[in-house]
Write a protein that holds these residues in place. Structure first.
Motif, mmCIF file in Angstrom:
data_model
loop_
_atom_site.group_PDB
_atom_site.id
_atom_site.type_symbol
_atom_site.label_atom_id
_atom_site.label_comp_id
_atom_site.label_asym_id
_atom_site.label_seq_id
_atom_site.Cartn_x
_atom_site.Cartn_y
_atom_site.Cartn_z
ATOM 1 N N UNK A 246 -57.546 -13.193 10.179
ATOM 2 C CA UNK A 246 -58.550 -14.135 10.676
ATOM 3 C C UNK A 246 -58.300 -14.356 12.155
ATOM 4 N N UNK A 247 -59.306 -14.879 12.841
ATOM 5 C CA UNK A 247 -59.170 -15.217 14.256
ATOM 6 C C UNK A 247 -59.534 -16.687 14.412
ATOM 7 N N UNK B 214 -53.027 -14.355 9.804
ATOM 8 C CA UNK B 214 -53.399 -13.829 8.496
ATOM 9 C C UNK B 214 -54.515 -14.714 7.947
ATOM 10 N N UNK B 215 -55.091 -14.309 6.839
ATOM 11 C CA UNK B 215 -56.147 -15.154 6.271
ATOM 12 C C UNK B 215 -55.583 -16.393 5.586
ATOM 13 N N UNK B 216 -54.238 -16.532 5.610
ATOM 14 C CA UNK B 216 -53.615 -17.778 5.158
ATOM 15 C C UNK B 216 -53.212 -18.639 6.355
ATOM 16 N N UNK B 217 -53.739 -18.304 7.505
ATOM 17 C CA UNK B 217 -53.502 -19.042 8.750
ATOM 18 C C UNK B 217 -52.064 -18.951 9.247
ATOM 19 N N UNK B 218 -51.342 -17.957 8.782
ATOM 20 C CA UNK B 218 -50.002 -17.716 9.328
ATOM 21 C C UNK B 218 -50.147 -16.999 10.665
ATOM 22 N N UNK C 164 -46.104 -8.871 12.692
ATOM 23 C CA UNK C 164 -45.143 -9.600 11.859
ATOM 24 C C UNK C 164 -45.593 -11.053 11.709
ATOM 25 N N UNK C 165 -45.112 -11.691 10.658
ATOM 26 C CA UNK C 165 -45.128 -13.154 10.598
ATOM 27 C C UNK C 165 -43.691 -13.631 10.737
ATOM 28 N N UNK C 166 -43.565 -14.908 11.094
ATOM 29 C CA UNK C 166 -42.242 -15.486 11.368
ATOM 30 C C UNK C 166 -41.859 -16.407 10.221
ATOM 31 N N UNK C 167 -40.762 -16.095 9.589
ATOM 32 C CA UNK C 167 -40.386 -16.810 8.374
ATOM 33 C C UNK C 167 -40.090 -18.281 8.643
ATOM 34 N N UNK C 168 -39.630 -18.618 9.841
ATOM 35 C CA UNK C 168 -39.267 -20.005 10.139
ATOM 36 C C UNK C 168 -40.428 -20.831 10.666
ATOM 37 N N UNK C 169 -41.618 -20.270 10.753
ATOM 38 C CA UNK C 169 -42.769 -21.071 11.172
ATOM 39 C C UNK C 169 -42.947 -22.237 10.213
ATOM 40 N N UNK C 170 -43.243 -23.403 10.786
ATOM 41 C CA UNK C 170 -43.331 -24.616 9.972
ATOM 42 C C UNK C 170 -44.754 -24.981 9.593
ATOM 43 N N UNK C 171 -45.725 -24.231 10.043
ATOM 44 C CA UNK C 171 -47.096 -24.589 9.706
ATOM 45 C C UNK C 171 -48.063 -23.530 10.196
#
Lengths: 350, 471
Positions: B211-212, B223-227, B289-296
């Motif tokens: 998503x954008x 991502x489409x889960x807003x990550x 990549x996504x970041x595993x420690x992202x908090x939101x």
């Protein structure tokens, strides 16, 4: 034989229980330190069941009631003459009378601490009988239903935000601790954490044993340190000169600023419960409220920002402005609940 | 009927370039006293690719620096919709295929908000515009035919109006050049914001699962889960990456964005097999990549790790060079040269047509009330304009130097006595806040009605970890 057997079993059980208790304390105290993270924060309001003692003349009106009294025939008036006039008074508050009687707390009792070490005519008495309690914020908000539990709008939502919003994730860490029940010298450091809270399976009850990283990215300016003692499992800190508590409610990052702030907390291996008391900066207190809660939200708690500001200024009891002589701070106390947490400070470990 | 026959991105670039070459195509600058043009931005500008969709012949896709690809009419005017929006005491905006914006001048409040009741006289009624004065409907000719998601809807005045995805379409009088998107934004609004107008455009070209999001710093890929999605500087940026340097311990905190078995390369998107059976998405040559420690959601926390960056389909237009970035308790704000936080003023009326009141051409009654109790001089103390330096010029159309009459708050003519040269964003002046004393103070955020959402200030967030202020 049977009797001896029972005695032996009993001794084993007692030993196991003692051991378990010691283990609980040991597991919380690591390297003579223990941390707690804030989970609840309320403006302390001493309430009797029918409010007759503290608010014998009832509760204050809010914006909606005041608007109806001021503009009963609003259809013939303009936005400037009505809505914006009220909003101007809200955002550019003054100490001039607004024409409404403000109902202050009239009762004798209040939660809080004796902040100035004196017993004066305006002081409250603690429900345990201790005199000299300084809590003028209570005098101002105690008869405003939005600040009263269990269903006042501020009581619910400002507190809810403490758990929900990581921005509000304040922690205290006790170090140099020899004994969690009695210790005449410990160090208390206040930090902000970075992480979500550890909860049980319901997602709503915060449980001990979580981990919080110290926020040194944005929260460096929030770190404070003071000395304290523990007496019969009660932590009593020395005053902190200026304590900043980040407190956003509806996505407006804001703060409360306390001078001479002190904690008085009942400690256990899993919880810390008690008071945070000090002198709140009046303007910071007021704008934190109205920036996070619009006139609509305040209306739901019958909180007239216009009237309340005048009361806060009238009741302010500390830190006079050097030029005008008017007090800029007001004594207050907050009920605070914290849960044990392991504090990880990457900066310290480096 | 027209179907785009070439890749969307190239089309956008071409149109963007054409737009710049033909700047001023339909009307003079509304008020700018100094304007350097945005051509300097073009060489480095990333533009967002879009998916080709059927379009009626009188419309095309316009690349906009602020909002990405949008639909525009033959004059280059951006098209907007007015989606239905739930307010405290009812709905405003338009239900599908139901135009609600007409030439009637409304004179009283609608009571859609609280606690103030309906029926109060709106300000400056004698000069008050109608909805269509500010939002001309995009009318369809008698022989207009539906195309794809484009349909024609009947207005109650007997005219026919173009609609996209069942939402009637309008242009904005605030847009004066091709590529302007000053009438509205795709950035988040909700809660107690007015029922805003939103630019309409083709869908972004990205594979399923992405998503954008429109933000203050650009159009952020997630991502489409807003990550949030990140890329590593150490990875190559050739057209199609076939490897990555993030292996072993790196994977502790970084999760490759996996491409499913049915994935196919498309446009700027490709993938490679990072291990047998595991394929990883690549965008513009960078493995994602996504970041595993992202908090939101929409986090920028991963960008604190050296070498890692959030990914954008296009970045926001550059802010003035004299501005600074200041850390606060919640993140980074845009600040003036002295480090004082910069605020945007947002205003919408409690009227059925939800007209804006935050542009210098709108009524200034609301703003003057909030900034100075109706007193312009007090406004200059409480909400000072951000003054442009004598030698500063506009870096682009989004950030411009404009002339303002401080007494009225309206645009001033060149040479007008007492006029101030101030910075404007999206054609609206930006402000400081009198109670901010030090760099990093953000005391003005949330000031005004409805926590600054309807008649008040919002801080200009560039990074925040707590309240999604960049959205």
């Amino acid at each position: 034989m049977n009797r001896i057997y029972r005695v032996v079993i009993g001794l084993v059980v007692v030993t196991a229980l003692i051991g378990s208790s010691a283990q609980t304390n040991d597991s919380a105290l690591r390297d003579r330190a223990i941390g707690y993270v804030m989970t609840d924060l309320f403006w302390s309001v001493y309430q009797t069941p029918d409010a007759k003692q503290e608010c014998p003349r009832g509760f204050n009106d809010g914006p909606r009631e005041q608007f109806e009294q001021l503009y009963p025939y609003h259809e013939g008036l303009t936005v400037e003459e009505t809505q914006l006039k009220q909003e101007i008074e809200t955002w550019h508050p003054s100490t001039e009378p607004d024409g409404f009687e403000f109902l202050e707390v009239e009762g004798e009792f209040s939660w809080g601490l004796n902040l100035d070490g004196e017993v004066g005519p305006n002081d409250f008495v603690h429900p345990d009988g201790s005199p000299g309690i300084d809590n003028e914020v209570y005098r101002a908000v105690g008869c405003v239903i939005g600040f009263r539990g269990p269903d006042g709008v501020e009581f619910i939502f400002q507190n809810k935000a403490i758990v929900d919003e990581r921005y509000n994730r304040m922690m205290v860490e006790l170090t140099e601790v020899d004994d969690l029940e009695n210790d005449d010298s410990v160090t208390v450091t206040v930090y902000r954490g970075m992480d979500r809270l550890l909860t049980d399976a319901t997602g709503s009850r915060v449980v001990p044993g979580g981990t919080q990283r110290v926020d040194r990215r944005w929260g460096q300016n929030l770190i404070r340190q003071t000395e304290a003692r523990i007496v019969d499992s009660v932590l009593i800190t020395e005053p902190i000169g200026d304590l900043i508590i980040p407190w956003q409610n509806l996505s407006v990052p804001s703060i409360q600023l306390f001078r001479d702030a002190r904690f008085e907390l009942d400690l256990s291996a899993e919880r810390a419960t008690g008071l945070l008391a000090g002198y709140a900066d009046v303007d910071t207190w007021y704008y934190q409220l109205i920036r996070n809660d619009s006139t609509h939200h305040l209306s739901n708690g019958q909180i007239s920002g216009i009237s309340l500001y005048k009361a806060l200024r009238r009741l302010a009891d500390a830190y006079p402005d050097p030029e005008t002589g008017e007090n800029t701070a007001i004594s207050t106390a907050l009920d605070i609940k914290m849960t044990q947490v392991f504090i990880a400070d990457e900066s310290a470990s480096k | 009927m027209k179907f785009w026959s070439e890749p969307g991105r190239r089309t956008v670039l071409r149109l963007f370039a054409t737009t710049l070459l033909c700047a001023g195509i339909y009307g003079a600058l509304s008020n700018a006293e100094v304007y350097a043009g945005e051509s300097a931005d073009l060489s480095e500008a990333l533009t967002e690719s879009y998916r080709e969709v059927p379009i009626p012949p009188e419309f095309h896709v316009e690349a906009t620096p602020l909002e990405g690809p949008v639909f525009a009419d033959s004059n280059g005017r951006t098209l907007y919709k007015w989606p239905q929006h739930k307010l405290r005491n009812g709905y405003s905006g338009e239900a599908p295929d139901t135009p609600a914006c007409y030439d009637e001048v409304l004179i009283v409040t609608a009571g859609l908000m609280s606690p103030y009741p309906p029926g109060i006289k709106l300000p400056e009624i004698d000069n008050r515009p109608s909805c269509t004065d500010l939002w001309p409907p995009v009318l369809a000719s008698d022989d207009a035919e539906p195309v794809g998601e484009w349909t024609v809807t009947d207005r109650k005045d007997g005219t026919r109006q173009w609609a996209f995805d069942e939402q009637p379409l309008y242009t904005s009088v605030r847009d004066t050049q091709s590529g302007d998107v000053f009438g509205g934004t795709r950035r988040r609004y909700g809660g107690d914001s007015p029922a805003l107008r939103v630019p309409v455009g083709p869908p972004t070209q990205h594979p399923p699962g992405f998503a954008v999001k429109a933000t203050s710093i650009g159009r952020m890929l997630t991502t489409n889960k807003n990550e949030s999605v990140y890329a590593f500087d150490g990875d190559g940026d050739e057209d199609s990456a076939t490897s990555t340097s993030c292996k072993g311990p790196c994977l502790t905190n970084w999760q490759p964005v996996a491409a499913p078995a049915l994935a196919r390369p498309q446009g700027e998107w490709s993938f490679f097999e990072r291990s047998p059976g595991v394929r990883q998405w690549v965008f513009r040559g960078k493995p994602l990549y996504t970041y595993i420690l992202d908090q939101g959601s929409w986090s920028q926390q991963g960008s604190d790790v050296p070498g890692w960056n959030n990914v954008f389909t296009q970045h926001a237009p550059a802010y003035p060079q004299s501005f600074t970035v200041q850390p606060t308790l919640a993140g980074n704000v845009l600040a003036d040269a002295d480090g004082k936080t910069i605020y945007r003023y947002t205003c919408g009326e409690d009227s059925a047509d939800q007209l804006g009141c935050d542009h210098p051409d709108d009524t200034q009654v609301y703003r003057l009330a909030m900034c100075g109790g109706g007193n312009p001089e007090r406004c200059l103390q409480h909400w000072p304009y951000v003054i442009a330096g004598d030698n500063e010029v506009s870096p682009n159309r989004s950030w411009r130097v404009v002339l303002i009459d401080p007494e009225t708050g309206q645009f001033a003519a060149p040479g007008e006595e007492g006029a101030l040269r101030v910075w404007a964003y999206r054609d609206r002046p930006v402000y400081g806040f009198g109670r901010d004393k030090r760099a990093g103070d953000v005391n003005g955020g949330g000031t005004g009605e409805w926590r600054g959402q309807r008649n008040g200030l919002k801080a200009f967030w560039l990074r925040d970890d707590y309240m999604r202020g960049i959205l």
